[in-house]
Design a protein around this motif. Structure first.
Motif, short mmCIF file in Angstrom:
data_model
loop_
_atom_site.label_atom_id
_atom_site.label_comp_id
_atom_site.label_asym_id
_atom_site.label_seq_id
_atom_site.Cartn_x
_atom_site.Cartn_y
_atom_site.Cartn_z
N ASN A 105 0.90 -1.41 0.11
CA ASN A 105 -0.07 0.09 -0.25
C ASN A 105 1.17 0.85 -0.17
N SER A 106 0.39 2.03 0.06
CA SER A 106 0.95 3.66 0.20
C SER A 106 2.50 3.77 1.58
N LYS A 107 1.90 3.05 1.98
CA LYS A 107 2.56 3.28 3.99
C LYS A 107 3.75 1.62 3.91
N SER A 108 3.53 0.93 3.16
CA SER A 108 4.44 -0.41 3.48
C SER A 108 5.37 -0.95 2.26
N ASN A 109 5.99 -1.77 1.91
CA ASN A 109 6.51 -2.68 0.76
C ASN A 109 7.50 -3.93 1.51
N ILE A 110 7.23 -4.64 0.82
CA ILE A 110 7.48 -5.85 0.84
C ILE A 110 9.42 -6.04 -0.17
N ARG A 111 10.11 -6.22 0.26
CA ARG A 111 11.48 -6.69 -0.42
C ARG A 111 12.02 -7.88 -1.01
N PHE A 112 12.13 -8.57 -1.76
CA PHE A 112 13.50 -9.46 -1.78
C PHE A 112 14.80 -9.91 -2.39
N ILE A 167 7.55 -0.92 6.84
CA ILE A 167 5.68 0.09 7.06
C ILE A 167 6.15 1.34 7.41
N PHE A 168 5.87 2.75 7.06
CA PHE A 168 5.99 3.61 7.25
C PHE A 168 5.28 4.45 7.51
N PRO A 169 5.23 5.12 9.02
CA PRO A 169 3.93 5.48 9.64
C PRO A 169 4.01 6.91 9.59
N SER A 170 4.44 7.34 8.89
CA SER A 170 4.89 8.63 9.09
C SER A 170 6.21 9.53 7.64
N ASN A 171 6.05 10.55 7.49
CA ASN A 171 7.72 10.59 6.38
C ASN A 171 9.01 10.59 8.06
N LYS A 172 8.62 10.70 8.95
CA LYS A 172 9.90 10.69 9.66
C LYS A 172 10.23 9.39 10.47
N GLU A 173 9.18 8.57 9.89
CA GLU A 173 9.11 6.90 10.86
C GLU A 173 9.70 5.89 10.17
#
Length: 298
Positions: free
Chosen positions: A44-51, A98-104
């Motif tokens: 979603n706009s705030k979370s990614n998964i990478r491999f 996951i990025f809860p905010s642009n600083k977290e």
């Protein structure tokens, strides 16, 4: 993304042993094919998964492969092993962030690695006053696996007056096992010991490491300034042999004040001070150091 690199490593080392009138040459001409693969999926706009998967190499440094005798500050003799090979590393990483905010940030990373010809320190008999010298060997292979958890929280969650402060923490837990070479088994086996040696961990692979930092960041016009205090604690694995007593696992703590100023896109200034504490089973050693560093990017 799929990528790769072909390396041609040409290395010529010239050295003289004590009493030699002419230089000796160590020459290597090696080719390596190093593929890599990575993929990122936005959940979603705030979370990614990478491999990611890759192959890399680790080359021995000069002191490890040049066959002359060094004496270090602890009055230990070190003899390089001219037959030392490069380590070949096969890496796997799976990361959720996951990025809860642009600083977290909050992230969990699972990783695994297989190392062929892992480089480890050992001991060999010597004619010096100690009767023993440090040298280096290639293990058959080593495997590592573990997990890493990382988080950065902006302290505005506590009070809006703290919006320029952030607290970060990182913890890594790792399993490692090394399959030793015949040379290593020979030098690690106690005298008159006929049974098989127990499995052990890879040297230098800390089973756990924890670090945290408190950061103050603000903008002065176009300039970004940052003050950070870090605290790192870890535990490493050492080794002994029938020639030398076992080196017990030790932990270390680093207190690391750090100031950085970004003058512009091409100019920055950094000041760092480091305070190292080392602890052993028998005694506590404090060593204090100050390292000032000014860096400029062009």
């Amino acid at each position: 993304m799929i990528g790769g690199r072909v390396e041609n490593n040409i290395n010529i080392t010239r050295y003289k042993e004590q009493g030699d009138s002419e230089f000796n040459n160590l020459s290597r001409n090696q080719y390596f094919i190093l593929p890599s693969f990575s993929v990122k999926k936005s959940l979603n706009s705030k979370s990614n998964i990478r491999f990611a998967a890759s192959k890399t190499i680790t080359r021995p440094i000069l002191i490890e492969y040049m066959p002359i005798t060094y004496i270090n500050p602890d009055n230990e003799n070190i003899i390089g092993n001219k037959d030392l090979k490069n380590s070949e590393n096969y890496n796997l990483d799976l990361k959720y962030e996951i990025f809860p905010s642009n600083k977290e940030l909050f992230a969990v990373n699972l990783f695994a690695k297989k190392i062929d010809n892992a480089i480890e320190r050992g001991y060999t008999a010597s004619g010096n006053s100690n009767g023993v010298a440090i040298t280096f060997f290639n293990a058959e292979n080593a495997v590592l696996a573990g997990a890493e958890v990382e988080g950065i929280m902006n302290l505005s969650r506590i009070s809006e007056s703290l919006n320029k402060w952030s607290l970060g923490a990182n913890a890594t837990f790792m399993y490692s096992k090394v399959d030793r070479s015949a040379e290593q088994l020979e030098q690690e086996k106690p005298v008159n010991f006929s049974e098989s040696l127990k499995d052990r961990k890879l040297q230098g692979a800390a089973p756990w490491a924890v670090n945290a930092d408190l950061k103050y960041e603000y903008k002065n016009g176009q300039n970004l300034q940052c003050l950070r205090v870090k605290n790192i604690y870890s535990r490493n694995f050492g080794l002994g042999s029938h020639l030398r007593k076992t080196i017990s696992p030790t932990g270390f703590c680093v207190q690391h004040p750090d100031y950085q100023k970004l003058e512009s896109e091409i100019w920055s200034t950094e000041f760092t001070q480091q305070h190292l504490q080392t602890r052993t089973r028998r005694r506590r050693i404090h060593s204090f150091g100050c390292k000032n560093r000014y860096s400029y990017r062009f």
